[in-house]
Design an enzyme around this catalytic site. Sequence first.
Site, short mmCIF file in Angstrom:
data_model
loop_
_atom_site.label_atom_id
_atom_site.label_comp_id
_atom_site.label_asym_id
_atom_site.label_seq_id
_atom_site.Cartn_x
_atom_site.Cartn_y
_atom_site.Cartn_z
N SER A 182 47.81 14.07 -6.66
CA SER A 182 47.15 15.00 -5.75
C SER A 182 47.95 15.11 -4.44
CB SER A 182 45.71 14.53 -5.51
OG SER A 182 44.95 15.53 -4.90
N HIS B 14 40.20 16.83 -12.05
CA HIS B 14 41.27 16.35 -11.19
C HIS B 14 41.27 14.83 -11.05
CE1 HIS B 14 44.25 16.49 -8.05
NE2 HIS B 14 43.43 15.99 -7.15
N ASP C 237 41.95 19.82 -15.20
CA ASP C 237 42.10 19.82 -13.74
C ASP C 237 42.19 21.27 -13.26
OD1 ASP C 237 42.82 19.58 -11.08
OD2 ASP C 237 44.41 18.12 -11.44
#
Lengths: 214, 412
Positions: free
Chosen positions: B185, B384, B351
């Site tokens: 991320s 995610h 995601d």
Amino acid sequence: MNLPATLPLTDTESGHRLDFLLVAEMVEPGSRVLDVGCGDGALLSLLRDRKGVDGRGIEISREGVNACLAKGLPVIQGDADTDLADYPDDAFDYVILSQTIQATRQPRVVLEHLLRIGRRAIVSFPNFGHWRVRFDLGFRGRMPMTENLPYSWYDTPNIHFCTIRDFVELCRDVGAQMEKAVALNAGGQPMRVTLPWWVWNLLGDQAVFLLKRR
Amino acid sequence: MFVDATASPQYRLFGRTNVSAENMSFAPLVSEPRNQVDDPSSLVMRFGQDEPLMMDAGVALAPWQIAYQTYGTLNADKSNAVLICHALTGDQHVANDNPVTGKPGWWLTMVGPGRPVDTNRFFVICANVIGGCMGTTGPASINPATGQPYALDFPVVTIRDMVRAQAALIDRLGIEKLFCVVGGSMGGMQVLQWAASYPDRVFSALPIATAARHSAQNIAFHEVGRQAVMADPEWRGGRYLIEGTRPSKGLAVARMGAHITYLSEVALHRKFGRNFQDRAAPTFSFDADFQIESYLRYQGISFVERFDANSYLYVTRAMDYFDIAAEHGGSLAKAFKGTPTRFCVISFTSDWLFPTSDSRAIVHALNAAAASVAFVEVESDKGHDAFLLEEPEMFAAARGFIDAAARVRGIA
């Protein structure tokens, strides 16, 4: 393409696939190579270890990609039919399509991309003109199943079979120059170059072509 | 504050949520909490007036400090250092119990003895980002010019500033070249920035569930979160620490919204469905009737215990500004042209915050730059957050990539 599209013959001494060894002979040492449909990376690691090539791969299955990662090979999970368009022109010295073209949705488009991305392309495929295939279809009236083509018609990943003749025709259509062509007999041995095309097409179990953009 | 991890996730967010010992009766304070902002429970590297951090906002920040943790041993030729970059609300405590929450390190699945980032082999470094609130200088730190917290006087930070700060730390540790930089991320953004800014100092890079630029949709989500914080009257124009208030409601709402984006519809349905929370029928009120409501309220309220509201504004902003291609005339490939770094990019099928298309854009650019790049899309329905969870396919890919790179680098 999750499963090997064909069952290959191996060299009993080195354990390497005969068609891989043939491909390796066509590759200049130290060159940049992209192997499209590289499976577990066996050909790429052979080329790296024997020829010192800088090799890259595309493979559709996650298991294949992970096997390549474990061998230290930079391989991208992707699909020959959709992802070759992302590669720039002349990015590689050789782009290899080993026993994969018959499993693509658009073989002609794929071949054109190979010739665009690489200065040369090496394509190997099973010959659907082999006499045993003809026998199965012509006399038995069945879709052929051989040691090299072990799938039933309904579960085969091979959706675009061609004969050696068909492939030569396609090469002409896309303007590819054939620098080298080798047919392997059912024993995996290269057939004599002096033999006429129709003999290759009848007795050749598989073929390997080295192509160049015209 | 110390929150019992096993405490019931039933809090009334819209009651009095100003966090203090009196409404935290379920969570006994074992000791006076340590001020992690100035005096973190980790290692700290301090940089003086003469060693400013040159920031993208045009500010030379000095003095400043960076809080970090290390695991494992640096080898004699200093070739086995791995830098872990944390995500938006992470911190340096990647593989040890968190001193604030008491919970285990945030990436124990990936980092530790025998893990893909094996602390028996590698010297692992993880630092709190600049703008954070766990000991690296940020908006909650004391501004030496005023003797009070910086608040909004702190310069806006960028991902590149975070990486510059880490590079200064790596310099101080005497490490010339990192064996691997790993992160998911926002951590993945730092990995990409490392490779773009310091190609010769990164042997291998493992960006996971990330993007080379923040999307309009993601900026939009961040803006909603920031507006929630700023709409809280306790925020006081960012001066809440000085005025003795806390914008807990606003920050909790921001976290609730953001948390939804970390999951997937499938995962939410599997975990909560339309199930009621400790009741058989709806109450015809605005109580947390549904388990998902109760869960989100818990996520919100527990987050404000450990995170500074202004830090949340700054760090989300850093992600918004991130666009590596913009630094290179709009071409991502140019950012990596001629890079010697080996890359392995990983994404997850479910995601939708950093979708596979974002990772493919990175791979495409690296290909165009003739870089050595591998790419795996891991099948997962966990959204995610998958990168922080038990995902054997991700571990297999990461392990294969790291082990092979270590062989090439000659690390035992």
